[in-house]
Design a protein around this motif. Structure first.
Motif, PDB file in Angstrom:
ATOM      1  N   ASN A 178     -33.969  95.187  -0.672  1.00  0.00           N
ATOM      2  CA  ASN A 178     -32.681  95.965  -0.907  1.00  0.00           C
ATOM      3  C   ASN A 178     -31.698  94.907  -1.835  1.00  0.00           C
ATOM      4  O   ASN A 178     -30.790  95.510  -2.258  1.00  0.00           O
ATOM      5  CB  ASN A 178     -31.926  96.458   0.207  1.00  0.00           C
TER       6      ASN A 178
ATOM      7  N   SER B 246     -29.593  91.105   6.676  1.00  0.00           N
ATOM      8  CA  SER B 246     -28.490  91.720   5.661  1.00  0.00           C
ATOM      9  C   SER B 246     -27.166  91.363   5.942  1.00  0.00           C
ATOM     10  O   SER B 246     -26.489  91.193   5.091  1.00  0.00           O
ATOM     11  CB  SER B 246     -28.669  93.305   6.067  1.00  0.00           C
TER      12      SER B 246
ATOM     13  N   TRP C 111     -28.142  96.431  -3.743  1.00  0.00           N
ATOM     14  CA  TRP C 111     -26.977  96.230  -3.169  1.00  0.00           C
ATOM     15  C   TRP C 111     -26.199  95.278  -4.036  1.00  0.00           C
ATOM     16  O   TRP C 111     -24.815  95.430  -4.176  1.00  0.00           O
ATOM     17  CB  TRP C 111     -27.149  95.180  -1.898  1.00  0.00           C
TER      18      TRP C 111
ATOM     19  N   LEU D 119     -24.625  89.513   3.223  1.00  0.00           N
ATOM     20  CA  LEU D 119     -23.203  89.895   3.191  1.00  0.00           C
ATOM     21  C   LEU D 119     -22.158  88.875   3.242  1.00  0.00           C
ATOM     22  O   LEU D 119     -21.346  88.761   2.334  1.00  0.00           O
ATOM     23  CB  LEU D 119     -22.727  91.429   3.780  1.00  0.00           C
TER      24      LEU D 119
END
Length: 484
Positions: A14, A42, A18, A46
């Motif tokens: 992803n 994830s 993203w 971030l």
């Protein structure tokens, strides 16, 4: 160094999509809320990207409420991984609803829809629910602060689950609930007998592979759908077609068990054969710690150390298997190739699974797959002495091993009496202590009238006649050979 499980990377694919969204974020120090964080892949991404110049993340994940070794290990990993970023973070080891409520309370939030959702889950079928101030005149009705907005969203979300007892113009909205109570989340850390309280419906994925011979054991599609009427808010049912290039298409339906590893849309599953009777809760089985291995299964009572023709070593029954699909899929190609090479194995898929997972399975208590009750389990053998057969005295899952319709030779074999067979076959399961309980359970389903139906009785008679005819022909053929 980050601590991740290599076979459990469900995020990296992803990253590109993203990253393309980052220009839409206006805050220089964004606050991130993530529900479902696992080991933190994830969240680390971030924190190291949009939060690298400040900002923070709140991660919500239940981690089995820290009541299992696996949950504690994931919690340890995510703490270490997020700490290595040097950014600000917070981890709430709770289920989503109580955790979100905690965050909401800190923000002094109020929401009519959220209130309605929590009340709805607690209300039993037939309960009367009243929403007030639907046409409150102190705020415009399209205002985000007006109750109507939240009530309308709630009504849309639960369409079909209620009967509306008031008109659109009424100041209050009164509903009668048509569905059963569903909690769907855990509020605390209540543990009973070492297992997270099942009353809160901590779910489980169950898979079966069924062909027409076993339809009595698992019911057909239409009857399964009938059984689930009224339980749609608690149970999700999916029928999955086998792949056109799968082993079952090439070698027969018995090999569908190997095909399911590829097609099941979940990461952990409990596989059950269609000839089992689940007598008690399987929550403890669901929560079994696999200790880093990919499957958990019960030793085969008939052949605890395998059978003639295969390597002698601990051997499990494939009738009940708990599977970590995420880990097992890493070597799925090897499993399929092994299956093809063992096409003519005595016990087909079971032999292939034992060969593939020879050093990769956890042995379960016999109560989770009680085999041979009333038949071969009563007879001693050197290999069987190592099993704790006493745990099958009050089993959680009973497995009716043996064929649906045994041959006459199997029925008359003096060394295996009574013969093993299914309750719905033409001889039933003679001597089996749970045969009648199986029929009692069946009467609670859409198959409840089957035993008295002409269709079933005709099938029984046809199979009985076929077994006698085959045995007669084989006997005559043998006699003819002897007289030549």
């Amino acid at each position: 160094m980050y601590r991740y499980t290599p076979t459990q990377d469900w995020f990296s694919h992803n990253i590109a999509s993203w990253t393309a969204l980052f220009p839409l974020i206006q805050s220089k120090r964004p606050r991130v809320l993530e529900v479902g964080s696992w080991e933190g892949r994830s969240a680390v991404f971030l924190l190291n990207s949009i939060c690298k110049n400040g900002g923070e993340i709140v991660c919500i994940d239940h981690f089995d409420l820290l009541q299992t070794v696996a949950g504690q290990e994931r919690y340890s990993k995510i703490n270490q991984n997020l700490a290595l970023t040097g950014q600000k973070y917070r981890i709430l080891p709770q289920f989503s609803v109580p955790a979100l409520m905690e965050v909401l309370s800190e923000e002094t939030a109020d929401d009519t829809m959220l209130d309605g959702e929590l009340v709805w889950r607690l209300a039993r079928k037939g309960a009367i629910i009243i929403f007030d101030d639907y046409h409150w005149d102190k705020e415009p009705e399209d205002s985000m602060h007006h109750p109507k907005r939240g009530i309308d969203a709630f009504l849309t979300l639960h369409q079909g689950e209620y009967e509306r007892l008031t008109d659109e113009s009424d100041y209050q909205v009164v509903l009668r609930k048509l569905t059963d109570m569903r909690i769907g989340f855990l509020l605390g850390t209540k543990v009973e007998d070492g297992v997270i309280n099942e009353a809160m419906e901590y779910g489980i994925n169950v898979a079966l592979t069924v062909d027409s011979a076993y339809v009595m054991g698992a019911a057909d599609k239409c009857k399964l759908e009938q059984i689930l009427v009224g339980h749609g808010d608690r149970v999700t049912l999916r029928f999955l077609d086998l792949p056109h290039d799968g082993l079952a298409k090439e070698m027969g339906p018995v090999w569908a068990k190997l095909d399911m590893f590829d097609i099941l849309p979940v990461e952990r599953v409990l596989y059950l054969d269609a000839d089992v009777l689940v007598r008690k809760s399987i929550s403890a089985l669901r929560d079994t710690d696999l200790n880093g291995r990919n499957v958990a299964a019960v030793p085969d009572v008939g052949h605890p150390m395998g059978h003639d023709g295969i390597e002698r070593r601990p051997y499990f029954s494939a009738g009940v298997i708990l599977i970590d699909l995420a880990g097992a899929r890493v070597n799925i190609c090897a499993l399929k190739q092994l299956g093809k090479s063992m096409k003519n194995a005595k016990y087909c898929d079971q032999d292939a699974l034992n060969a593939h997972f020879a050093n990769d399975w956890v042995s379960l208590d016999l109560k989770w797959n009680a085999q041979g009750l009333g038949t071969y389990a009563r007879h001693s053998s050197d290999d069987r002495k190592g099993l704790c057969l006493e745990t099958m005295a009050d089993p959680h899952v009973v497995h009716f091993t043996g064929p649906v319709h045994p041959t006459l030779v199997e029925i008359l074999n003096p060394y295996v009496q009574p013969p093993t067979a299914k309750p719905w076959g033409y001889i039933g399961s003679p001597g089996h202590p749970y045969q009648e309980e199986w029929w009692v359970s069946l009467r609670k389903t859409a198959w409840k009238e089957v035993k008295s139906s002409d269709e079933w009785n005709n099938i029984v008679e046809d199979q009985k006649k076929a077994a006698i005819d085959v045995a007669t022909c084989n006997f005559i053929r043998a006699v003819d050979k002897m007289s030549i």
